[in-house]
Write an enzyme that holds these catalytic residues in place. Structure first.
Site, PDB file in Angstrom:
ATOM      1  N   GLN A 175     -65.865 -19.648   0.025  1.00  0.00           N
ATOM      2  CA  GLN A 175     -65.388 -19.496   1.409  1.00  0.00           C
ATOM      3  C   GLN A 175     -63.853 -19.324   1.454  1.00  0.00           C
ATOM      4  O   GLN A 175     -63.302 -18.757   0.537  1.00  0.00           O
ATOM      5  CB  GLN A 175     -65.845 -20.676   2.290  1.00  0.00           C
ATOM      6  CG  GLN A 175     -67.343 -20.679   2.584  1.00  0.00           C
ATOM      7  CD  GLN A 175     -68.183 -21.283   1.479  1.00  0.00           C
ATOM      8  OE1 GLN A 175     -67.894 -22.362   0.993  1.00  0.00           O
ATOM      9  NE2 GLN A 175     -69.231 -20.606   1.071  1.00  0.00           N
ATOM     10  N   GLY A 214     -70.981 -15.661  -1.760  1.00  0.00           N
ATOM     11  CA  GLY A 214     -71.415 -14.496  -2.522  1.00  0.00           C
ATOM     12  C   GLY A 214     -70.200 -13.921  -3.213  1.00  0.00           C
ATOM     13  O   GLY A 214     -69.302 -13.417  -2.562  1.00  0.00           O
ATOM     14  N   HIS A 215     -70.140 -14.081  -4.524  1.00  0.00           N
ATOM     15  CA  HIS A 215     -68.972 -13.640  -5.288  1.00  0.00           C
ATOM     16  C   HIS A 215     -69.370 -12.459  -6.166  1.00  0.00           C
ATOM     17  O   HIS A 215     -70.237 -12.593  -7.021  1.00  0.00           O
ATOM     18  CB  HIS A 215     -68.415 -14.791  -6.135  1.00  0.00           C
ATOM     19  CG  HIS A 215     -67.936 -15.948  -5.311  1.00  0.00           C
ATOM     20  ND1 HIS A 215     -67.505 -17.121  -5.839  1.00  0.00           N
ATOM     21  CD2 HIS A 215     -67.817 -16.097  -3.971  1.00  0.00           C
ATOM     22  CE1 HIS A 215     -67.145 -17.948  -4.868  1.00  0.00           C
ATOM     23  NE2 HIS A 215     -67.334 -17.343  -3.725  1.00  0.00           N
ATOM     24  N   LYS A 249     -62.563 -13.340  -4.467  1.00  0.00           N
ATOM     25  CA  LYS A 249     -62.351 -14.490  -5.374  1.00  0.00           C
ATOM     26  C   LYS A 249     -63.090 -14.265  -6.690  1.00  0.00           C
ATOM     27  O   LYS A 249     -62.557 -14.532  -7.766  1.00  0.00           O
ATOM     28  CB  LYS A 249     -62.857 -15.790  -4.710  1.00  0.00           C
ATOM     29  CG  LYS A 249     -62.098 -16.165  -3.451  1.00  0.00           C
ATOM     30  CD  LYS A 249     -62.662 -17.424  -2.803  1.00  0.00           C
ATOM     31  CE  LYS A 249     -64.031 -17.227  -2.189  1.00  0.00           C
ATOM     32  NZ  LYS A 249     -64.068 -16.303  -1.031  1.00  0.00           N
ATOM     33  N   ASP A 253     -64.664 -14.010   1.286  1.00  0.00           N
ATOM     34  CA  ASP A 253     -64.868 -12.636   0.813  1.00  0.00           C
ATOM     35  C   ASP A 253     -63.571 -11.914   0.480  1.00  0.00           C
ATOM     36  O   ASP A 253     -63.452 -10.698   0.642  1.00  0.00           O
ATOM     37  CB  ASP A 253     -65.663 -11.805   1.851  1.00  0.00           C
ATOM     38  CG  ASP A 253     -67.004 -12.432   2.152  1.00  0.00           C
ATOM     39  OD1 ASP A 253     -67.609 -13.003   1.231  1.00  0.00           O
ATOM     40  OD2 ASP A 253     -67.438 -12.352   3.319  1.00  0.00           O
TER      41      ASP A 253
END
Ligand code: GDP
Ligand code: IMO
Ligand code: MG
Length: 424
Positions: free
Chosen positions: A223, A40-41, A16, A13
């Site tokens: 990650q 989750g991007h 990225k 988080d």
């Protein structure tokens, strides 16, 4: 750019998605190589927010090819929902390819993720419960079902039958859970397979061709280094390899083909899930960072644990990834703090440690050694160069660089695409 690997330098988080989206404008291809929809991007493009879980963040550009590589684990239902959602927002997803060797997440993986976490009680890992660990377990046990199996109905039916029998034994006899239904899975997964088949191919060949043609290829990490199964804070880690070495196996490319490695970090530290976190702030400042930085998970909505920036962690990330630069996000979140602390070492039983410990029992006993810097009050969200930053913000960046032996090459001052600048 040519070939550039982007990885999370902390516990995930780090922003990225934003950096990959920015760099994707010049990329011919963007490749995901590990993890699944535990990621989750977030990308904010022209005021529209996109939350991507499996689809590479390059998808928003019409000329960028996107690859989900062999090292990933794919939940077909989630992927199709994500594609539908993107298409509904007008995004063309026809340039996506999925590797035939990527492993498939099945409903029993998700059930087992939940049951095993519950069985651990207080010693749970705090997983995303998306079935990631159990899917990688099957891969290592060599009973996994891959995309190439999913799209062959007869092969899939047989492998599924065997696996459902094994998994239902574990679910019911070991955990006392409800069995999964073979027929139901078969029918739903056959329909997903029909829709996904056109995307499935040997992506290692495509990536190699692109590199040989001198195209710009971006490798998108999910990650972060501390969540790496081997070098991270085991057992509080994910089940894949979110370090630059993970791209080699997870995308099927040799190490000499990846030129630069950019580590993405926040200007402070966050973590979701359990495990030791030396600079964690369980106080007013921690809560303030969480609220100002909107530190709530993109995938699970969980409140992220927040703390000061930890240079011991960044030094570790520089080492294990061979980083050639850092992109530092969320500098704007620290605006308004009177004092800012930077952890430069750990203290354990009177000894000073400069390197991140390999054993989390040791990490749990470490106390952070801080240097304290003056903060700044100005709103920096409109800054577009180092010169636009207040002097104390520049001093903070210089202090970080002097601790980590790596250049800060990009700075983020807001979630939008244009709230970022390069440092010469
Ligand atoms: P990822 O998993 O590394 O892609 O990061 P996430 O998307 O899960 O979380 C990062 C959050 O920070 C997202 O909500 C981004 O929109 C936001 N973000 C990224 N860069 C910045 C920045 O420089 N400033 C601020 N305020 N928010 C940012
Ligand atoms: P992105 O790509 C932050 C964490 C989970 C848990 C541990 C294991 O958005 O940075 P898993 O479901 O993978 O078995 O959970 O890893 N985790 C993440 N934390 N960002 C992520 O991805 C994460 N993906 C997994 O919270 O602690
Ligand atoms: Mg995220």
């Amino acid at each position: 750019m040519r070939t550039l690997a982007l990885v999370g330098a902390q516990w995930g988080d780090e922003g990225k998605g934003k950096i990959i989206d920015i760099l994707s404008e010049q990329a011919d291809m963007v490749v995901r190589a590990q993890g699944g929809n535990n990621a989750g991007h977030t990308v904010v493009a022209d005021g529209v927010t996109y939350k991507l879980h499996l689809v590479p963040s390059g998808i928003l550009y019409p000329n960028t090819d996107c690859v989900i590589g062999n090292g990933t684990v794919v939940d077909p239902k989630v992927l199709l929902e994500e594609l539908d959602d993107l298409q509904a927002k007008g995004v063309d997803c026809s340039r996506l390819k999925i590797d035939a060797r990527a492993h498939v997440i099945l409903p029993y993986h998700i059930v087992l993720d939940g049951l095993s976490e519950n069985a651990r009680g207080n010693a749970d890992i705090g997983t995303t419960k998306k079935g990631i660990g159990p899917c990688y377990m099957d891969k290592a046990e060599r009973i996994g079902i891959r995309m190439c199996d999913l799209i062959e109905p007869r092969v899939f039916a047989e492998k599924l039958k065997n696996n459902v029998e094994i998994k239902n034994n574990i679910i019911t006899k070991l955990y006392g859970g409800e069995p999964v239904d073979y027929r139901e899975i078969l029918d739903s997964y056959n329909s997903y397979a029909k829709r996904l088949k056109p995307y499935v191919t040997d992506t290692s060949v495509l990536i190699y061709q692109a590199i040989k043609q001198n195209k710009n290829v971006l490798f998108e990490g999910a990650q972060g280094a501390l969540l790496d199964l081997d070098v991270g804070t085991y057992p509080y880690v994910t089940s894949s390899h979110p370090v630059t070495g993970g791209f080699c196996v997870g995308a099927g490319v040799g190490p000499t083909l990846i030129k630069d490695c950019l580590g993405i970090a926040k200007s402070y530290t966050t973590r979701v899930g359990k495990g030791p976190f030396p600079t964690e702030l369980d106080d007013e400042i921690g809560r303030r960072i969480r609220e100002v930085g909107a530190e709530y998970g993109t995938t699970t909505g969980r409140a992220r644990r927040c703390g000061w920036l930890d240079a011991v962690i960044l030094r570790f990330a520089v080492r294990v990834n061979g980083l050639t630069g850092i992109a530092l996000n969320k500098l704007d979140t620290l605006s308004g703090l009177k004092k800012i602390k930077l952890c430069v070492a750990y203290e354990k039983n009177g000894a000073i440690l400069k390197d991140f410990p390999s054993d989390i029992a040791e990490l749990a006993d470490c106390r952070p050694v801080y240097i304290e810097l003056d903060g700044w009050d100005e709103d920096i969200s409109q800054a577009r160069s180092i010169a636009d930053l207040p002097e104390n913000a520049r001093k903070y960046l210089a202090a970080i660089e002097s601790e980590i032996d790596c250049k800060i090459k990009m700075v983020g001052v807001g979630p939008d695409r244009d709230q970022n600048f390069n440092v010469d």
